[in-house]
Design a protein around this motif. Structure first.
Motif, PDB file in Angstrom:
ATOM      1  N   THR A 182      -4.202  -7.854  -5.418  1.00 33.85           N
ATOM      2  CA  THR A 182      -3.885  -6.476  -5.774  1.00 33.85           C
ATOM      3  C   THR A 182      -2.628  -6.429  -6.647  1.00 33.85           C
ATOM      4  O   THR A 182      -1.788  -7.311  -6.602  1.00 33.85           O
ATOM      5  N   TYR A 183      -2.526  -5.371  -7.443  1.00 33.01           N
ATOM      6  CA  TYR A 183      -1.397  -5.178  -8.358  1.00 33.01           C
ATOM      7  C   TYR A 183      -0.083  -5.109  -7.589  1.00 33.01           C
ATOM      8  O   TYR A 183      -0.031  -4.458  -6.548  1.00 33.01           O
ATOM      9  N   PRO A 184       0.992  -5.764  -8.081  1.00 31.06           N
ATOM     10  CA  PRO A 184       1.081  -6.541  -9.319  1.00 31.06           C
ATOM     11  C   PRO A 184       0.727  -8.013  -9.117  1.00 31.06           C
ATOM     12  O   PRO A 184       0.970  -8.586  -8.071  1.00 31.06           O
ATOM     13  N   VAL A 197      -2.063  -3.250   5.555  1.00 36.57           N
ATOM     14  CA  VAL A 197      -0.974  -2.391   5.097  1.00 36.57           C
ATOM     15  C   VAL A 197      -1.398  -1.754   3.779  1.00 36.57           C
ATOM     16  O   VAL A 197      -1.549  -2.443   2.763  1.00 36.57           O
ATOM     17  N   VAL A 198      -1.612  -0.442   3.795  1.00 37.20           N
ATOM     18  CA  VAL A 198      -1.991   0.314   2.595  1.00 37.20           C
ATOM     19  C   VAL A 198      -0.696   0.799   1.944  1.00 37.20           C
ATOM     20  O   VAL A 198       0.097   1.510   2.565  1.00 37.20           O
ATOM     21  N   THR A 199      -0.497   0.425   0.690  1.00 30.28           N
ATOM     22  CA  THR A 199       0.816   0.583   0.066  1.00 30.28           C
ATOM     23  C   THR A 199       0.945   1.785  -0.861  1.00 30.28           C
ATOM     24  O   THR A 199       2.016   2.008  -1.420  1.00 30.28           O
ATOM     25  N   ASP A 200      -0.118   2.564  -1.051  1.00 26.04           N
ATOM     26  CA  ASP A 200      -0.049   3.692  -1.974  1.00 26.04           C
ATOM     27  C   ASP A 200       0.369   4.972  -1.263  1.00 26.04           C
ATOM     28  O   ASP A 200       0.163   5.125  -0.054  1.00 26.04           O
ATOM     29  N   ILE A 201       0.925   5.901  -2.042  1.00 30.12           N
ATOM     30  CA  ILE A 201       1.289   7.210  -1.511  1.00 30.12           C
ATOM     31  C   ILE A 201       0.032   8.077  -1.449  1.00 30.12           C
ATOM     32  O   ILE A 201      -0.575   8.376  -2.485  1.00 30.12           O
ATOM     33  N   LEU A 202      -0.352   8.484  -0.253  1.00 33.13           N
ATOM     34  CA  LEU A 202      -1.567   9.267  -0.071  1.00 33.13           C
ATOM     35  C   LEU A 202      -1.246  10.534   0.710  1.00 33.13           C
ATOM     36  O   LEU A 202      -0.409  10.526   1.611  1.00 33.13           O
ATOM     37  N   ASP A 203      -1.934  11.625   0.364  1.00 41.77           N
ATOM     38  CA  ASP A 203      -1.777  12.841   1.154  1.00 41.77           C
ATOM     39  C   ASP A 203      -2.658  12.732   2.399  1.00 41.77           C
ATOM     40  O   ASP A 203      -3.414  11.765   2.574  1.00 41.77           O
ATOM     41  N   GLU A 204      -2.559  13.720   3.280  1.00 39.81           N
ATOM     42  CA  GLU A 204      -3.247  13.632   4.573  1.00 39.81           C
ATOM     43  C   GLU A 204      -4.762  13.535   4.422  1.00 39.81           C
ATOM     44  O   GLU A 204      -5.401  12.693   5.092  1.00 39.81           O
ATOM     45  N   PRO A 205      -5.410  14.360   3.575  1.00 37.26           N
ATOM     46  CA  PRO A 205      -6.863  14.201   3.415  1.00 37.26           C
ATOM     47  C   PRO A 205      -7.260  12.818   2.897  1.00 37.26           C
ATOM     48  O   PRO A 205      -8.257  12.240   3.337  1.00 37.26           O
ATOM     49  N   GLN A 206      -6.467  12.280   1.965  1.00 38.16           N
ATOM     50  CA  GLN A 206      -6.758  10.941   1.454  1.00 38.16           C
ATOM     51  C   GLN A 206      -6.619   9.905   2.564  1.00 38.16           C
ATOM     52  O   GLN A 206      -7.445   8.999   2.693  1.00 38.16           O
ATOM     53  N   GLN A 260     -10.981 -20.951  10.053  1.00 35.08           N
ATOM     54  CA  GLN A 260     -10.751 -19.557  10.434  1.00 35.08           C
ATOM     55  C   GLN A 260      -9.253 -19.254  10.494  1.00 35.08           C
ATOM     56  O   GLN A 260      -8.451 -20.088  10.895  1.00 35.08           O
ATOM     57  N   ARG A 261      -8.869 -18.036  10.053  1.00 39.64           N
ATOM     58  CA  ARG A 261      -7.457 -17.653  10.009  1.00 39.64           C
ATOM     59  C   ARG A 261      -7.276 -16.206  10.465  1.00 39.64           C
ATOM     60  O   ARG A 261      -8.154 -15.367  10.329  1.00 39.64           O
ATOM     61  N   TYR A 262      -6.084 -15.943  11.019  1.00 36.70           N
ATOM     62  CA  TYR A 262      -5.619 -14.559  11.106  1.00 36.70           C
ATOM     63  C   TYR A 262      -5.219 -14.147   9.686  1.00 36.70           C
ATOM     64  O   TYR A 262      -4.772 -14.975   8.894  1.00 36.70           O
ATOM     65  N   ALA A 263      -5.358 -12.872   9.377  1.00 41.10           N
ATOM     66  CA  ALA A 263      -5.042 -12.440   8.018  1.00 41.10           C
ATOM     67  C   ALA A 263      -4.352 -11.079   8.028  1.00 41.10           C
ATOM     68  O   ALA A 263      -4.651 -10.208   8.854  1.00 41.10           O
ATOM     69  N   THR A 264      -3.425 -10.928   7.085  1.00 41.69           N
ATOM     70  CA  THR A 264      -2.813  -9.640   6.774  1.00 41.69           C
ATOM     71  C   THR A 264      -3.258  -9.260   5.370  1.00 41.69           C
ATOM     72  O   THR A 264      -3.134 -10.062   4.439  1.00 41.69           O
ATOM     73  N   VAL A 265      -3.782  -8.051   5.228  1.00 41.39           N
ATOM     74  CA  VAL A 265      -4.269  -7.560   3.937  1.00 41.39           C
ATOM     75  C   VAL A 265      -3.327  -6.457   3.470  1.00 41.39           C
ATOM     76  O   VAL A 265      -3.078  -5.497   4.205  1.00 41.39           O
ATOM     77  N   VAL A 266      -2.806  -6.602   2.248  1.00 39.14           N
ATOM     78  CA  VAL A 266      -1.817  -5.661   1.722  1.00 39.14           C
ATOM     79  C   VAL A 266      -2.276  -5.172   0.355  1.00 39.14           C
ATOM     80  O   VAL A 266      -2.656  -5.978  -0.506  1.00 39.14           O
ATOM     81  N   GLY A 267      -2.247  -3.842   0.128  1.00 43.49           N
ATOM     82  CA  GLY A 267      -2.600  -3.369  -1.206  1.00 43.49           C
ATOM     83  C   GLY A 267      -3.060  -1.928  -1.211  1.00 43.49           C
ATOM     84  O   GLY A 267      -2.816  -1.162  -0.274  1.00 43.49           O
ATOM     85  N   SER A 288      -0.235  -9.048  -3.060  1.00 42.92           N
ATOM     86  CA  SER A 288       0.242  -9.135  -4.439  1.00 42.92           C
ATOM     87  C   SER A 288       1.356 -10.172  -4.508  1.00 42.92           C
ATOM     88  O   SER A 288       1.715 -10.783  -3.497  1.00 42.92           O
ATOM     89  N   VAL A 289       1.931 -10.355  -5.685  1.00 48.37           N
ATOM     90  CA  VAL A 289       3.036 -11.310  -5.805  1.00 48.37           C
ATOM     91  C   VAL A 289       4.261 -10.850  -5.020  1.00 48.37           C
ATOM     92  O   VAL A 289       5.154 -11.657  -4.730  1.00 48.37           O
TER      93      VAL A 289
END
Length: 446
Positions: free
Chosen positions: A412-414, A329-338, A298-305, A394-395
């Motif tokens: 996740t990309y890249p 951590v969500v890395t994309d540019i999103l507007d408020e509804p998204q 079992q591990r603690y995890a950070t998810v990025v993408g 990602s890398v």
């Protein structure tokens, strides 16, 4: 003034359009841009997408008008017309699609007028303004889909109740798109439906051309492809449903129940399929039970993408694998509804987990978020830190993983440190593949 994004995890709108078009069978992208755009984007798309390459007409073989200073001064429409004529002669395709770069947009070239000169010819020529200063690769993906749905898909008043369309898995941007589409298509077939994914293995442009005959459009995303779905509904009168990318049992079972309900599938049939899939799924994981406990996997995890993967990965880690993915951590540019739609997907975990979800586009910020969520030890005897830890991203998280001395699995990309062919993480089978990849890294770092 807009903030500067360090090392973004996507390319420009033109790049997203190129990746989308070259992933369609026998579709030829024609760039109306400066000479450097095609070469730079070919490297970014291929080298950072698991070395996906360029297919028949992609990579360094992209047809391009290669506009120069003269074209910028006097206009590049004549050069584009010449390029389309030559491409039709040289490149063997069934669909030709003109996409634009920044320079020609700034001088006001009318690519639609140029494309119309070829209307009524033997082969279709479409055009879209994919100017890169208006958006990133997801924007280019959406613009291409909207153009195809308006101008290429043939209208049909008759609908086939046994056929659906599926998109939202962005080619190239989702490094595992080909395999994921195949898995999702197989799942829907088990529910009794034929699926057009447009970009999947073995499909042709006829799947896209006849897509208006379908009874439902399934968008596997809460952020991307939704505007295209609205266009499809407006033009072809086919409703749409948004669902999350499914990985593993809990995510995939939710996917099947949601889609099954929307399509009117008998609940007993859906539950029977879920039981059958679980019967094949869990014996593999059960084989790990003893070693999982004895060696403390079992591990603690950070998810990025991106939002598609982060929600799917977090649910899989928390509910299927029994881990603690406390930071996302969500890395994309999103507007408020998204953002609101995406945030809603990080809930209702069987494990009771409530992850912290952060929206941040900068690769350099990940370490700071980890330090804030799991503060550094200052000699305390009992301290809850990011150890034992794991990063799925990602890398670009390589330096962060080295800093914290934890394993990193790029999903996740890249992705430039893995070669990806038909690997898939979607569905039940994809969950087993992901468990293998994750736990193999845990073992190798012991």
């Amino acid at each position: 003034m807009s903030p500067v994004i360090e090392r973004p995890r996507y390319v420009c709108a033109l790049g997203g359009a190129i990746g989308t078009i070259q992933s369609l069978p026998r579709a030829i992208p024609i760039l109306h841009s400066s000479s450097g755009c095609g070469g730079n984007l070919a490297g970014a798309l291929s080298g950072a997408s698991g070395y996906n390459g360029g297919n028949y007409c992609g990579g360094q073989a992209l047809p391009s008008s290669n506009v120069s200073e003269r074209d910028i001064v006097f206009g590049g429409e004549g050069r584009l017309g010449e390029q389309i004529e030559n491409t039709l002669k040289v490149m063997d395709g069934d669909l030709y699609f003109v996409v634009t770069g920044c320079m020609v947009e700034m001088i006001g070239d009318n690519v639609h007028a140029v494309a119309k000169r070829f209307k009524g010819g033997e082969l279709p020529v479409l055009a879209a303004e994919t100017v890169s200063f208006k958006g990133n690769s997801y924007y280019g993906y959406g613009i291409v889909l909207e153009t195809l749905f308006r101008e290429f898909v043939e209208s049909s008043p008759v609908k086939d109740a046994g056929t659906v369309n599926l998109w939202g898995v962005v080619p190239m941007q989702d490094v595992f798109w080909k395999g994921n589409l195949g898995v999702l298509k197989d799942l829907l077939k088990k529910l009794g439906f034929e699926t057009n994914t447009f970009f999947g293995q073995g499909e042709t442009l006829d799947n896209l051309k006849n897509a208006a005959r379908s009874s439902l459009n399934i968008v596997v995303s809460d952020a991307y492809g939704i505007e295209a779905a609205k266009v499809f509904e407006e033009v072809h009168d086919v409703p749409y449903l948004t669902v999350q990318m499914p990985i593993g049992d809990h995510g995939t079972s939710r996917f099947l129940r949601t889609v099954g309900k929307a399509l009117g599938v008998d609940e007993f049939k859906v539950e029977k399929l879920i039981r059958e899939e679980r019967k094949a799924y869990y014996p593999y994981l059960e084989r790990l039970a003893d070693v999982y406990n004895d060696l403390d996997f079992q591990r603690y995890a950070t998810v990025v993408g991106d939002p598609n993967y982060t929600q799917a990965l977090t649910r899989f880690l928390a509910d299927d694998l029994g881990w603690l993915p406390e930071l996302v951590v969500v890395t994309d540019i999103l507007d408020e509804p998204q953002r609101e739609r995406v945030l809603a997907t990080f809930s209702d975990y069987e494990s009771g987990l409530i992850p912290e979800v952060v929206f941040d586009q900068d690769a350099s910020s990940i370490g700071g978020h980890i330090n804030r969520h799991w503060p550094q030890s200052h000699g305390q005897k009992y301290h809850k830190g990011f150890s034992p830890g794991f990063i799925i991203g990602s890398v670009m998280e390589r330096d962060t993983a080295e800093q914290f001395k934890v394993p990193l699995l790029p999903v996740t990309y890249p992705i430039s440190n893995r070669v990806v062919l038909n690997r898939a993480y979607a569905g039940y089978s994809g969950g087993l593949t992901l468990a293998e990849d994750i736990l193999s890294l845990v073992v190798s770092h012991r």
